[in-house]
Design an enzyme around this catalytic site. Structure first.
Site, short mmCIF file in Angstrom:
data_model
loop_
_atom_site.label_atom_id
_atom_site.label_comp_id
_atom_site.label_asym_id
_atom_site.label_seq_id
_atom_site.Cartn_x
_atom_site.Cartn_y
_atom_site.Cartn_z
N LYS A 1 -5.47 -1.32 -8.69
CA LYS A 1 -4.66 0.11 -8.86
C LYS A 1 -3.85 0.26 -7.65
O LYS A 1 -3.48 -0.77 -6.64
CB LYS A 1 -5.27 0.79 -8.89
CG LYS A 1 -6.53 1.37 -7.25
CD LYS A 1 -6.08 1.54 -6.09
CE LYS A 1 -5.07 2.78 -6.24
NZ LYS A 1 -4.29 2.36 -4.61
N TYR B 1 -6.39 8.59 -8.23
CA TYR B 1 -7.52 8.30 -7.67
C TYR B 1 -7.76 10.75 -8.59
O TYR B 1 -8.73 10.54 -9.32
CB TYR B 1 -8.27 8.48 -6.48
CG TYR B 1 -7.80 7.75 -5.93
CD1 TYR B 1 -9.34 7.28 -6.17
CD2 TYR B 1 -6.34 7.14 -5.38
CE1 TYR B 1 -9.43 5.40 -5.44
CE2 TYR B 1 -7.02 5.71 -4.51
CZ TYR B 1 -7.97 4.36 -4.84
OH TYR B 1 -8.47 3.55 -4.15
P1 NAD Z 1 -1.69 -4.85 2.52
O1 NAD Z 1 -0.31 -4.90 2.55
O2 NAD Z 1 -2.23 -4.42 3.66
O3 NAD Z 1 -2.08 -6.52 1.85
C1 NAD Z 1 -1.01 -6.09 0.75
C2 NAD Z 1 -1.15 -8.52 0.76
O4 NAD Z 1 -0.25 -9.32 -0.38
C3 NAD Z 1 -0.71 -8.72 2.25
O5 NAD Z 1 -1.75 -9.93 2.27
C4 NAD Z 1 0.76 -9.53 2.05
O6 NAD Z 1 1.47 -10.63 3.30
C5 NAD Z 1 0.91 -9.96 0.92
N1 NAD Z 1 2.00 -9.91 0.38
C6 NAD Z 1 2.43 -11.18 -0.47
N2 NAD Z 1 3.72 -11.11 -1.46
C7 NAD Z 1 4.23 -9.98 -0.61
C8 NAD Z 1 5.61 -9.49 -0.78
N3 NAD Z 1 6.76 -9.90 -0.87
N4 NAD Z 1 5.14 -8.01 0.35
C9 NAD Z 1 4.31 -8.13 0.56
N5 NAD Z 1 3.15 -7.97 0.94
C10 NAD Z 1 3.33 -9.42 0.18
O7 NAD Z 1 -1.75 -3.58 0.98
P2 NAD Z 1 -3.44 -3.55 0.61
O8 NAD Z 1 -2.74 -1.75 1.74
O9 NAD Z 1 -4.07 -4.26 1.20
O10 NAD Z 1 -2.72 -3.39 -0.79
C11 NAD Z 1 -3.18 -4.20 -1.59
C12 NAD Z 1 -3.17 -3.27 -3.08
O11 NAD Z 1 -4.55 -2.78 -2.73
C13 NAD Z 1 -2.48 -2.55 -3.58
O12 NAD Z 1 -2.02 -2.59 -4.90
C14 NAD Z 1 -3.26 -1.41 -3.26
O13 NAD Z 1 -3.10 -0.04 -4.46
C15 NAD Z 1 -4.97 -1.86 -3.40
N6 NAD Z 1 -5.41 -0.27 -2.45
C16 NAD Z 1 -6.66 -0.59 -3.31
C17 NAD Z 1 -7.45 0.07 -2.78
C18 NAD Z 1 -8.84 1.03 -3.40
O14 NAD Z 1 -10.04 1.69 -3.50
N7 NAD Z 1 -9.31 0.33 -5.09
C19 NAD Z 1 -7.32 0.23 -1.72
C20 NAD Z 1 -6.85 -0.08 -0.48
C21 NAD Z 1 -5.09 -0.99 -1.49
#
Ligand code: NAD
Length: 378
Positions: free
Chosen positions: A149, A234
């Site tokens: 999401k 949410y």
């Molecule tokens: P994060 O920044 O920790 O991870 C993102 C990942 O994408 C990293 O490994 C990064 O290296 C990679 N990536 C690849 N290309 C990139 C770019 N151009 N710029 C930045 N990063 C790049 O983020 P996250 O917290 O893991 O979130 C990722 C997704 O998951 C988001 O869409 C977020 O909304 C979703 N999320 C959902 C929940 C849930 O409870 N459902 C919780 C947290 C995050």
């Protein structure tokens, strides 16, 4: 590229610890105690057990902190592969999750996953702006998709994602973990079965103090917006699943920007009011500047509420003043097992792309209402 947000990570870590009272029910063959198992044999064993293989795309905080550990507790699926642009992560993940080299991809080799029979499902855990592209590429590779999401930044992209999966004959689900979580499911039961009569008013808020000012969550092009995209979604979900209704129109107001360096591109906080069928009053609030975490329904004959409502664990609820009492579950394991079960049974997902699209449409209307100061019909 790695975007760290220490305060968010610590916050979520604390919350996930709260959920660790759950006994581990790991039946996975790839747990860290089983390092000696040849990864290829591990894959064959999981296949024989009828489990579907998931490849995680984007090994950031959520994939590494929640989804991969949850895949050690799932019964219907297992972590079969990874896609990462950061080579230094590979040895750590290989070691921890026993992943064979042939199932490790980067963003250039991504499309060749189509030739890999170990990967049944591709789970997109990238920044929001990348969801559409990778979902469509995953569908074209002939794989089922789970996408985090918010589903995408525009309704048009949602349509393309849904069409790509339909064309490939593959399922598309959104990572809405709370549809598999007992406290939130109790809100659904109490609200939609009208156990305390019609819900007259529903309010919800989700917020925390965001850390690192350089992270993608604060860049409009990558995140699509601020806390509305990340957290307000949410509240939109909670309002809809508790009442069983979707909003007809929305008014919204942006909050003040008190932390100037972080919010040059996105809102720091906002409030919105939905017009709902039957005159239900529905109000939401999301913030990157302060903590909020609740979902409260006021019905004809009583109130029921969760606080915290949206964390990974440690949820609490009450009906009137009587506490709800449900187990803390591994939400991500439940979510992935639930989605995979629908795939295995050839059923529609509980959290389909269409649901993700609905929320993207609502969020776009909230932003338009916030920008124009006018009521927007959804
Ligand atoms: P994060 O920044 O920790 O991870 C993102 C990942 O994408 C990293 O490994 C990064 O290296 C990679 N990536 C690849 N290309 C990139 C770019 N151009 N710029 C930045 N990063 C790049 O983020 P996250 O917290 O893991 O979130 C990722 C997704 O998951 C988001 O869409 C977020 O909304 C979703 N999320 C959902 C929940 C849930 O409870 N459902 C919780 C947290 C995050």
């Amino acid at each position: 590229m790695e975007q760290h947000d220490k305060s968010r990570r610590k916050f979520l870590y604390d919350l996930s610890l709260a959920g660790l009272s759950v006994p581990l029910i790991s039946s996975a063959l790839q747990c860290t105690d089983d390092k000696k198992t040849n990864p290829e044999i591990m894959i064959e064993k999981n296949k024989k057990a009828g489990k579907l293989g998931i490849a995680l795309v984007g090994l950031g905080n959520y994939a590494g902190g929640q989804l991969a550990p949850a895949l050690l507790q799932t019964g219907n699926c297992y972590l079969a592969g990874i896609v990462t642009g950061t080579p230094s992560k590979i040895p750590v993940w290989k070691e921890k999750y026993n992943i064979p080299d042939k199932n490790i991809y980067n963003y250039e080799t991504f499309d060749s996953i189509k030739d890999n029979p170990d990967i049944d499902i591709i789970y997109i855990v990238l920044p929001n702006s990348m969801h559409a592209e990778y979902t469509i590429r995953a569908a074209k590779a002939g794989k089922h998709v789970i996408c985090e999401k918010p589903m995408a930044l525009t309704v048009e992209d949602c349509d393309k994602m849904i069409a790509a999966c339909k064309q490939a004959g593959k399922s598309l689900s959104i990572g809405y973990r709370l549809h598999f979580e007992p406290y939130n499911l109790e809100m659904v039961r109490l609200g939609t079965n009208k156990i305390y009569g019609d819900v007259k008013k529903i309010t919800s808020g989700f917020g925390f103090l965001i850390g690192d000012p350089t992270q993608w969550r604060l860049k409009k092009a990558m995140a699509g917006g601020g806390p509305m995209q990340d957290l307000g979604i949410y509240c939109v979900q909670g309002i809809c699943y508790t009442t069983g209704h979707e909003p007809i129109a929305v008014s919204a107001q942006e909050g003040p920007k008190t932390i100037a360096d972080k919010f040059s591109e996105v809102e720091q906080s906002l409030k919105w009011q939905f017009e709902m069928p039957g005159g239900i009053i529905a109000e939401g609030e999301a913030s990157y500047g302060y903590e909020l975490n609740f979902l409260k329904a006021e019905a004809e004959k009583g109130t029921f509420e969760l606080s915290p409502a949206y964390n990974y664990g440690g949820l609490k609820g009450k009906i009137g003043e009587t506490p709800m009492n449900f187990p803390n579950v591994n939400q991500q394991a439940k979510q992935m097992d639930g989605i995979v079960l629908s795939i295995k049974n050839n059923q529609t997902s509980i959290v389909p792309g269409e649901l993700g699209k609905r929320d993207v449409k609502i969020i776009a209307a909230v932003y338009e209402a916030m920008r124009t100061g006018k009521k927007v019909i959804i």
